[in-house]
Design a protein around this motif. Structure first.
Motif, PDB file in Angstrom:
ATOM      1  N   ILE A  55       0.863  -1.184   0.000  1.00 18.98           N
ATOM      2  CA  ILE A  55       0.000   0.000   0.000  1.00 18.98           C
ATOM      3  C   ILE A  55       0.897   1.231   0.000  1.00 18.98           C
ATOM      4  O   ILE A  55       1.791   1.372   0.844  1.00 18.98           O
ATOM      5  CB  ILE A  55      -0.926   0.035   1.229  1.00 18.98           C
ATOM      6  N   LEU A  56       0.662   2.115  -0.952  1.00 17.64           N
ATOM      7  CA  LEU A  56       1.351   3.394  -1.027  1.00 17.64           C
ATOM      8  C   LEU A  56       0.578   4.407  -0.200  1.00 17.64           C
ATOM      9  O   LEU A  56      -0.650   4.513  -0.331  1.00 17.64           O
ATOM     10  CB  LEU A  56       1.428   3.858  -2.483  1.00 17.64           C
ATOM     11  N   ILE A  57       1.273   5.146   0.647  1.00 18.71           N
ATOM     12  CA  ILE A  57       0.649   6.188   1.458  1.00 18.71           C
ATOM     13  C   ILE A  57       1.188   7.521   0.955  1.00 18.71           C
ATOM     14  O   ILE A  57       2.367   7.830   1.131  1.00 18.71           O
ATOM     15  CB  ILE A  57       0.942   5.981   2.949  1.00 18.71           C
ATOM     16  N   ALA A  58       0.314   8.253   0.275  1.00 16.73           N
ATOM     17  CA  ALA A  58       0.747   9.500  -0.365  1.00 16.73           C
ATOM     18  C   ALA A  58      -0.366  10.542  -0.301  1.00 16.73           C
ATOM     19  O   ALA A  58      -0.994  10.856  -1.321  1.00 16.73           O
ATOM     20  CB  ALA A  58       1.148   9.225  -1.817  1.00 16.73           C
ATOM     21  N   PRO A  59      -0.636  11.086   0.882  1.00 15.99           N
ATOM     22  CA  PRO A  59      -1.634  12.152   0.951  1.00 15.99           C
ATOM     23  C   PRO A  59      -1.141  13.382   0.194  1.00 15.99           C
ATOM     24  O   PRO A  59       0.038  13.726   0.273  1.00 15.99           O
ATOM     25  CB  PRO A  59      -1.771  12.424   2.446  1.00 15.99           C
ATOM     26  N   GLY A  65       5.112   7.053   2.917  1.00 15.74           N
ATOM     27  CA  GLY A  65       5.453   5.716   3.375  1.00 15.74           C
ATOM     28  C   GLY A  65       4.787   4.634   2.560  1.00 15.74           C
ATOM     29  O   GLY A  65       4.017   4.901   1.630  1.00 15.74           O
ATOM     30  N   ARG A  66       5.127   3.410   2.917  1.00 16.75           N
ATOM     31  CA  ARG A  66       4.550   2.223   2.289  1.00 16.75           C
ATOM     32  C   ARG A  66       4.339   1.170   3.362  1.00 16.75           C
ATOM     33  O   ARG A  66       5.135   1.040   4.277  1.00 16.75           O
ATOM     34  CB  ARG A  66       5.475   1.677   1.205  1.00 16.75           C
ATOM     35  N   PHE A  88       8.467   4.350   6.641  1.00 18.09           N
ATOM     36  CA  PHE A  88       8.110   5.760   6.517  1.00 18.09           C
ATOM     37  C   PHE A  88       9.384   6.581   6.500  1.00 18.09           C
ATOM     38  O   PHE A  88      10.288   6.340   7.289  1.00 18.09           O
ATOM     39  CB  PHE A  88       7.198   6.197   7.665  1.00 18.09           C
ATOM     40  N   GLY A  89       9.459   7.520   5.569  1.00 18.77           N
ATOM     41  CA  GLY A  89      10.663   8.336   5.442  1.00 18.77           C
ATOM     42  C   GLY A  89      11.884   7.492   5.110  1.00 18.77           C
ATOM     43  O   GLY A  89      12.996   7.841   5.460  1.00 18.77           O
ATOM     44  N   GLY A  90      11.659   6.353   4.453  1.00 22.08           N
ATOM     45  CA  GLY A  90      12.747   5.474   4.066  1.00 22.08           C
ATOM     46  C   GLY A  90      13.256   4.561   5.173  1.00 22.08           C
ATOM     47  O   GLY A  90      14.175   3.788   4.971  1.00 22.08           O
ATOM     48  N   ASN A  91      12.640   4.639   6.359  1.00 21.54           N
ATOM     49  CA  ASN A  91      13.097   3.835   7.497  1.00 21.54           C
ATOM     50  C   ASN A  91      12.007   2.891   7.978  1.00 21.54           C
ATOM     51  O   ASN A  91      10.828   3.276   8.016  1.00 21.54           O
ATOM     52  CB  ASN A  91      13.494   4.745   8.660  1.00 21.54           C
ATOM     53  N   MET A 117       0.939  -4.794  17.559  1.00 18.94           N
ATOM     54  CA  MET A 117       1.841  -3.822  16.952  1.00 18.94           C
ATOM     55  C   MET A 117       3.130  -3.649  17.748  1.00 18.94           C
ATOM     56  O   MET A 117       3.108  -3.635  18.970  1.00 18.94           O
ATOM     57  CB  MET A 117       1.164  -2.445  16.889  1.00 18.94           C
ATOM     58  N   VAL A 118       4.215  -3.480  17.008  1.00 19.32           N
ATOM     59  CA  VAL A 118       5.478  -3.000  17.561  1.00 19.32           C
ATOM     60  C   VAL A 118       5.830  -1.783  16.719  1.00 19.32           C
ATOM     61  O   VAL A 118       6.066  -1.888  15.515  1.00 19.32           O
ATOM     62  CB  VAL A 118       6.601  -4.053  17.481  1.00 19.32           C
ATOM     63  N   VAL A 119       5.798  -0.625  17.335  1.00 20.26           N
ATOM     64  CA  VAL A 119       6.041   0.643  16.649  1.00 20.26           C
ATOM     65  C   VAL A 119       7.368   1.191  17.157  1.00 20.26           C
ATOM     66  O   VAL A 119       7.556   1.375  18.360  1.00 20.26           O
ATOM     67  CB  VAL A 119       4.890   1.645  16.918  1.00 20.26           C
ATOM     68  N   LEU A 120       8.284   1.451  16.241  1.00 16.04           N
ATOM     69  CA  LEU A 120       9.624   1.856  16.634  1.00 16.04           C
ATOM     70  C   LEU A 120       9.716   3.321  17.050  1.00 16.04           C
ATOM     71  O   LEU A 120      10.660   3.711  17.713  1.00 16.04           O
ATOM     72  CB  LEU A 120      10.611   1.567  15.502  1.00 16.04           C
TER      73      LEU A 120
END
Length: 151
Positions: A55-59, A65-66, A88-91, A117-120
């Motif tokens: 999924i592409l995220i592009a508002p 992000g993807r 997100f942001g390449g990371n 979820m594990v959110v960094l």
């Protein structure tokens, strides 16, 4: 880092197999998962065992992000697991496991979605994920209602 679990259930008047199949149907899934105006779109769509999706995220047409996922069906017509991760942001920003369970309930069924979820970083929060589930289940209910009338 955040670690949390969000669970949401919704009762539907449709039979369990109808709800399970609708959740994985590519045309229907796009309507409730990445609706027009959401800033999200499917690059590829996982709908069957072992398939992967993106999924592409592009508002506002700017990519932020993807999300990537892979489906594993544990019990056909009832239970599926989607393993996913977000960049997100390449990371790398998160990893998740979403479990979809559809159980008979009277003349319909109950759909339960659980996200582990594990959110960094700081986002998304547990409240964000809960709100996302509620919004997606609202859209899914509308899709089910429309398509049930067409059957």
């Amino acid at each position: 880092m955040q670690v949390f679990t969000v669970r949401r259930s919704r009762r539907f008047a449709q039979r369990p197999s109808r709800v399970f199949d609708a959740w994985l149907d590519p045309a229907l899934r796009a309507q409730f998962e990445t609706p027009e105006g959401s800033g999200m779109s499917h690059v590829t769509l996982a709908t069957q065992e072992g398939e992967s999706g993106e999924i592409l995220i592009a508002p506002g047409d700017t990519e932020v992000g993807r999300m990537f996922d892979t489906i594993r069906i544990l019990q056909p017509g009832r239970l599926a697991v989607v393993h996913g991760w977000g960049v997100f942001g390449g990371n790398p920003a998160m990893t998740m496991q979403n479990v979809f369970d559809v159980t008979p309930d009277g003349d319909g069924c109950t759909f339960t979605g659980t996200s582990q979820m594990v959110v960094l970083g700081e986002q998304p929060t547990e409240a964000d994920v809960a709100r996302g589930w509620d919004d997606m289940l609202d859209r899914f209910a509308g899709v089910l209602e429309r398509t049930s009338q067409e059957d």
